[in-house]
Design an enzyme around this catalytic site. Structure first.
Site, PDB file in Angstrom:
ATOM      1  N   VAL A  11       0.830  -1.208   0.000  1.00 24.69           N
ATOM      2  CA  VAL A  11       0.000   0.000   0.000  1.00 24.69           C
ATOM      3  C   VAL A  11       0.868   1.263   0.000  1.00 24.69           C
ATOM      4  CG1 VAL A  11      -1.600   1.347   1.447  1.00 24.69           C
ATOM      5  CG2 VAL A  11      -2.033  -1.072   1.017  1.00 24.69           C
ATOM      6  N   GLU A 159      -4.384  -5.824  -4.962  1.00 25.29           N
ATOM      7  CA  GLU A 159      -3.090  -6.290  -5.459  1.00 25.29           C
ATOM      8  C   GLU A 159      -3.307  -6.889  -6.837  1.00 25.29           C
ATOM      9  OE1 GLU A 159      -1.091  -8.824  -2.617  1.00 25.29           O
ATOM     10  OE2 GLU A 159      -1.294  -7.296  -1.079  1.00 25.29           O
ATOM     11  N   LYS A 211     -14.058   0.170   5.436  1.00 24.41           N
ATOM     12  CA  LYS A 211     -13.072  -0.740   4.844  1.00 24.41           C
ATOM     13  C   LYS A 211     -13.368  -2.184   5.248  1.00 24.41           C
ATOM     14  CE  LYS A 211      -9.461  -2.431   2.974  1.00 24.41           C
ATOM     15  NZ  LYS A 211      -9.293  -2.566   1.536  1.00 24.41           N
ATOM     16  N   TYR A 258     -17.065 -16.072  -8.091  1.00 21.44           N
ATOM     17  CA  TYR A 258     -16.355 -17.245  -8.613  1.00 21.44           C
ATOM     18  C   TYR A 258     -16.101 -18.251  -7.494  1.00 21.44           C
ATOM     19  CZ  TYR A 258     -15.439 -14.767 -12.958  1.00 21.44           C
ATOM     20  OH  TYR A 258     -15.583 -14.111 -14.155  1.00 21.44           O
ATOM     21  N   ALA A 259     -16.532 -19.487  -7.736  1.00 24.93           N
ATOM     22  CA  ALA A 259     -16.168 -20.544  -6.788  1.00 24.93           C
ATOM     23  C   ALA A 259     -14.706 -20.903  -7.026  1.00 24.93           C
ATOM     24  CB  ALA A 259     -17.053 -21.755  -7.010  1.00 24.93           C
ATOM     25  N   GLY A 264      -7.909 -16.246   0.200  1.00 23.12           N
ATOM     26  CA  GLY A 264      -6.704 -16.061   1.020  1.00 23.12           C
ATOM     27  C   GLY A 264      -6.268 -14.620   0.883  1.00 23.12           C
ATOM     28  N   CYS A 267      -5.564  -9.603   3.143  1.00 22.65           N
ATOM     29  CA  CYS A 267      -6.647  -8.771   3.682  1.00 22.65           C
ATOM     30  C   CYS A 267      -7.883  -9.549   4.145  1.00 22.65           C
ATOM     31  CB  CYS A 267      -7.046  -7.720   2.648  1.00 22.65           C
ATOM     32  SG  CYS A 267      -5.754  -6.502   2.382  1.00 22.65           S
ATOM     33  N   LYS A 330      -3.593 -14.915  -5.501  1.00 24.00           N
ATOM     34  CA  LYS A 330      -4.383 -14.659  -6.705  1.00 24.00           C
ATOM     35  C   LYS A 330      -3.402 -14.263  -7.819  1.00 24.00           C
ATOM     36  CE  LYS A 330      -5.489  -9.789  -6.082  1.00 24.00           C
ATOM     37  NZ  LYS A 330      -6.515  -8.787  -6.203  1.00 24.00           N
ATOM     38  N   ARG A 337       0.564 -14.288   1.311  1.00 24.44           N
ATOM     39  CA  ARG A 337       0.028 -14.301   2.671  1.00 24.44           C
ATOM     40  C   ARG A 337      -1.331 -15.017   2.699  1.00 24.44           C
ATOM     41  NH1 ARG A 337       1.212  -8.020   4.219  1.00 24.44           N
ATOM     42  NH2 ARG A 337       0.879  -7.743   1.992  1.00 24.44           N
TER      43      ARG A 337
HETATM   44  P1  NAD Z   1       3.144  -4.649   4.001  1.00 22.14           P
HETATM   45  O1  NAD Z   1       3.469  -5.670   5.027  1.00 22.14           O
HETATM   46  O2  NAD Z   1       3.398  -4.946   2.568  1.00 22.14           O
HETATM   47  O3  NAD Z   1       3.912  -3.282   4.328  1.00 22.14           O
HETATM   48  C1  NAD Z   1       3.957  -2.710   5.589  1.00 22.14           C
HETATM   49  C2  NAD Z   1       5.322  -2.037   5.744  1.00 22.14           C
HETATM   50  O4  NAD Z   1       5.303  -1.247   6.939  1.00 22.14           O
HETATM   51  C3  NAD Z   1       6.480  -3.024   5.897  1.00 22.14           C
HETATM   52  O5  NAD Z   1       7.450  -2.755   4.906  1.00 22.14           O
HETATM   53  C4  NAD Z   1       7.034  -2.747   7.307  1.00 22.14           C
HETATM   54  O6  NAD Z   1       8.421  -2.906   7.399  1.00 22.14           O
HETATM   55  C5  NAD Z   1       6.616  -1.312   7.508  1.00 22.14           C
HETATM   56  N1  NAD Z   1       6.520  -0.873   8.897  1.00 22.14           N
HETATM   57  C6  NAD Z   1       5.897  -1.474   9.938  1.00 22.14           C
HETATM   58  N2  NAD Z   1       6.000  -0.724  11.049  1.00 22.14           N
HETATM   59  C7  NAD Z   1       6.712   0.381  10.715  1.00 22.14           C
HETATM   60  C8  NAD Z   1       7.129   1.531  11.424  1.00 22.14           C
HETATM   61  N3  NAD Z   1       6.819   1.698  12.704  1.00 22.14           N
HETATM   62  N4  NAD Z   1       7.858   2.460  10.767  1.00 22.14           N
HETATM   63  C9  NAD Z   1       8.165   2.303   9.462  1.00 22.14           C
HETATM   64  N5  NAD Z   1       7.770   1.244   8.739  1.00 22.14           N
HETATM   65  C10 NAD Z   1       7.058   0.300   9.347  1.00 22.14           C
HETATM   66  O7  NAD Z   1       1.612  -4.290   4.247  1.00 22.14           O
HETATM   67  P2  NAD Z   1       0.539  -3.844   3.144  1.00 22.14           P
HETATM   68  O8  NAD Z   1       0.027  -5.029   2.420  1.00 22.14           O
HETATM   69  O9  NAD Z   1       1.056  -2.670   2.397  1.00 22.14           O
HETATM   70  O10 NAD Z   1      -0.641  -3.358   4.096  1.00 22.14           O
HETATM   71  C11 NAD Z   1      -0.541  -2.185   4.881  1.00 22.14           C
HETATM   72  C12 NAD Z   1      -1.914  -1.865   5.441  1.00 22.14           C
HETATM   73  O11 NAD Z   1      -2.815  -1.579   4.366  1.00 22.14           O
HETATM   74  C13 NAD Z   1      -2.560  -3.013   6.234  1.00 22.14           C
HETATM   75  O12 NAD Z   1      -3.321  -2.472   7.264  1.00 22.14           O
HETATM   76  C14 NAD Z   1      -3.469  -3.653   5.190  1.00 22.14           C
HETATM   77  O13 NAD Z   1      -4.563  -4.322   5.798  1.00 22.14           O
HETATM   78  C15 NAD Z   1      -3.942  -2.457   4.409  1.00 22.14           C
HETATM   79  N6  NAD Z   1      -4.346  -2.754   3.034  1.00 22.14           N
HETATM   80  C16 NAD Z   1      -3.611  -3.634   2.289  1.00 22.14           C
HETATM   81  C17 NAD Z   1      -4.000  -3.872   0.972  1.00 22.14           C
HETATM   82  C18 NAD Z   1      -3.231  -4.858   0.124  1.00 22.14           C
HETATM   83  O14 NAD Z   1      -3.760  -5.248  -0.925  1.00 22.14           O
HETATM   84  N7  NAD Z   1      -2.033  -5.270   0.505  1.00 22.14           N
HETATM   85  C19 NAD Z   1      -5.103  -3.221   0.428  1.00 22.14           C
HETATM   86  C20 NAD Z   1      -5.787  -2.307   1.206  1.00 22.14           C
HETATM   87  C21 NAD Z   1      -5.397  -2.082   2.517  1.00 22.14           C
END
Ligand code: NAD
Length: 441
Positions: A11, A159, A211, A258-259, A264, A267, A330, A337
Site C-alpha cells: 500500500v 493487489e 473498509k 467465482y467458486a 486467502g 486482507c 491470486k 500471505r
Molecule cells: P506490508 O506488510 O506490505 O507493508 C507494511 C510495511 O510497513 C512493511 O514494509 C514494514 O516494514 C513497515 N513498517 C511497519 N511498522 C513500521 C514503522 N513503525 N515504521 C516504518 N515502517 C514500518 O503491508 P501492506 O500489504 O502494504 O498493508 C498495509 C496496510 O494496508 C494493512 O493495514 C493492510 O490491511 C492495508 N491494506 C492492504 C492492501 C493490500 O492489498 N495489501 C489493500 C488495502 C489495505
C-alpha cells in the site's frame, strides 16, 4: 503537496509512487533497512503490474525518495500517511503495535504541524488513538496539541491492479473531524478523479468501518459461492450456470461470484477476523462474517479432502509426485500471505508427497514460507515431469490454455485438480484427463 509515507509495502509504495506521479513530493519511510536499500538501488521489492514504471519515472523526476529516517521524511511534509501492516493478533484482533509505534515516533519527531492519516486498515477508534499518542508525545515536548490533525483514509486498491486502482479509484473515502482537512484531502485526490468526483467525506468512525464492511461483503460473496459449489456437486447442478443466473441480476452483479479453493491473501482472512472481534468488543455479534469465515476454512479443507480422497484410492500420497501451479493467493501478485496453495502444499508434504511448484512471480515468497519442503521450478512444465497429479491454485493467465498434450505426455498420471475452474470439464475428459474442478459436474 509534501507527503511522508510511513510503511513502504504494497500500500505505501503504491500510494507514494502514485501521489508523486500527480506532482507531489513524496518521501517513503520504512523500518526495514534492506527494503529501503533495495529501493535506493533501483529494485522494486514487490511484483505489481505497472508499478516499476511509475516508481522509476518519479524517482528520476526527483519527486520520490526513500529513507529509514523518519526525521528526514517529516521535515518538509504537511501530510503523513501511516501505511504499516496491521496483522491479526492471537485472537484475530487487528494488532495495532506498528500503527501506534509509528504514531508515537511522529509525535516525538514532528517539528511543524501535520495532518496524520491512517491508511492502514484499522478498527474503529484507532485514528483517535493515533491522535492521542501523538499529542501525548507533543505534550512531553511542550508542543501545542493543535499541531496534529488526524484523518482516516482506508485504501481500496487490489493487489494485481493496485496502480490502476489508485490512479482511477472507484471511490476515495476520507473520515475527518474538520471540514478543512477533508477539503485538503479532496484536493490531494482531485487529480485522480477528473472525470467524475468520487470523493466521499464522512466522520472518522464510518470511514474506518467502511473498509472492513467492504472486505467482509466481498469475502462473504466468495464463501457463499464456495458453499453453493459444494451443493452443486451433490445435486448435479453447475456452479458456472448458477453464477451466470445470479450475476445477470443487476441487484447482485457478476463480481466476486467465482467458486474456487477458498479465499486467502493479506486482507480478507485478517479483516474478517478483525471485524468479528470488533463486534465482540461492542457486543454486536458479527454472525454473517463469522459464518463466512468458517465457511472459508471448511471449503479450503473440502478441496484438500478431494485431493486426498483421490490418492487414498491409489495407495496414499506417500511417495507420490504432485505438481502445483500457482503459489500467489491470486493472479498478478507475488503476495502469498494466507494463500490456499501454501496450506495445500504443507499438507501434501506432510503426507509424504514430493511437491513441485511453479508461480510466475511468487516463488521467492513461497520459498520463504515452505523452504525446501517444496521443489521450486522455473517453468510450469518443469514441475509436471513424472507428476501423479497437477493442482492449479492460482488463475494466472499463462495457466489458462496450456499444451494439454504435452502435459499428458509428461505426467505419470493425467490427473488435474483445478481449484480455479480454468478448464472445460468436457474437453478435459475428451483429452483423457481425470479432471476435478469446483462445483461443476
Ligand atoms: P506490508 O506488510 O506490505 O507493508 C507494511 C510495511 O510497513 C512493511 O514494509 C514494514 O516494514 C513497515 N513498517 C511497519 N511498522 C513500521 C514503522 N513503525 N515504521 C516504518 N515502517 C514500518 O503491508 P501492506 O500489504 O502494504 O498493508 C498495509 C496496510 O494496508 C494493512 O493495514 C493492510 O490491511 C492495508 N491494506 C492492504 C492492501 C493490500 O492489498 N495489501 C489493500 C488495502 C489495505
Amino acid at each position: 503537496m509534501k507527503i511522508a509515507i510511513i510503511g513502504t509495502g504494497y500500500v505505501g509504495l503504491v500510494t507514494g509512487a502514485c501521489l508523486a506521479d500527480a506532482g507531489n513530493a513524496v518521501c517513503c519511510v520504512d523500518k526495514n533497512a534492506q527494503k529501503i536499500d533495495h529501493l535506493k538501488q533501483g529494485h522494486i521489492p514487490i511484483y505489481e503490474p505497472g508499478l516499476e514504471e511509475v516508481v522509476k519515472h518519479n524517482e528520476d523526476e526527483g519527486r520520490l525518495a526513500y529513507t529509514t529516517n523518519l526525521d528526514q521524511a517529516l521535515e518538509e511534509a504537511t501530510i503523513c500517511f501511516i501505511c504499516v501492516d496491521t496483522p491479526p493478533d492471537g485472537d484475530g484482533k487487528a494488532d495495532l503495535t506498528n500503527v501506534l509505534a509509528a504514531a508515537k515516533e511522529i509525535g516525538q519527531k514532528m517539528k511543524s504541524p501535520k495532518v496524520v492519516i491512517t491508511k492502514s486498515t484499522v478498527p474503529v477508534g484507532t485514528t483517535f488513538k493515533v491522535k492521542e499518542s501523538i499529542q501525548t508525545e507533543l505534550a512531553k515536548r511542550g508542543v501545542d496539541a493543535t499541531w496534529v490533525d488526524v484523518a482516516s483514509n482506508p485504501e481500496f486498491l487490489k493487489e494485481g491492479s493496485a496502480v490502476e486502482d489508485f490512479m482511477k479509484p472507484d471511490r476515495v473515502i476520507v473520515g475527518t473531524e474538520r471540514e478543512e482537512i477533508a477539503e485538503m484531502l479532496h484536493q490531494l485526490y482531485a487529480p485522480f478523479m477528473r472525470k467524475r468526483d468520487r470523493f466521499l467525506a464522512m466522520d472518522v468512525a464510518s470511514s474506518e468501518l467502511s473498509k472492513y464492511a467492504a472486505n467482509a461483503m466481498l469475502a462473504t460473496r466468495i464463501s457463499f459461492m464456495n458453499e453453493l459449489s459444494q451443493l452443486c456437486e451433490r445435486t448435479g447442478a453447475n456452479v458456472t450456470h448458477v453464477r451466470d443466473a445470479l450475476g445477470t441480476d443487476p441487484r447482485i452483479g457478476p463480481d466476486f461470484l467465482y467458486a474456487g479453493l477458498g479465499y486467502g491473501g493479506s486482507c480478507f482472512p485478517k479483516d474478517m477476523k478483525a471485524l468479528i472481534q470488533l463486534g465482540r468488543e461492542y457486543h454486536i455479534p458479527m454472525t454473517i462474517a463469522a459464518s463466512a469465515d468458517e465457511a472459508n476454512d471448511n471449503h479450503r479443507n473440502w478441496f484438500w479432502q478431494k485431493v486426498n480422497a483421490h490418492f487414498e484410492t491409489s495407495g496414499g500420497l506417500a511417495g507420490k509426485k504432485v505438481a502445483v501451479w500457482g503459489v500467489a493467493f491470486k493472479a498478478n501478485t507475488d503476495d502469498v500471505r494466507c494463500a490456499p496453495s501454501l496450506t495445500l502444499m504443507d499438507k501434501l508434504a506432510a503426507a509424504g508427497a514430493t511437491v513441485l511448484a511453479f508461480d510466475p512471480a511468487a516463488i521467492k515468497n513461497g520459498q520463504k514460507v515452505l523452504g525446501d519442503r517444496v521443489t521450486w521450478c522455473s517453468t510450469g512444465y518443469d514441475c509436471i515431469d513424472g507428476a501423479d497429479a497437477l493442482i492449479v491454485c492460482t488463475e494466472w493467465r499463462e495457466f489458462r490454455s496450456p499444451d494439454f498434450d504435452k502435459l499428458k505426455a509428461s505426467m505419470n498420471a493425467p490427473v488435474i485438480f483445478d481449484g480455479r475452474n480454468l478448464y472445460n470439464p468436457k474437453t478435459m475428459r475428451a483429452l483423457g484427463f481425470t479432471y476435478t474442478s469446483v462445483g461443476r459436474p
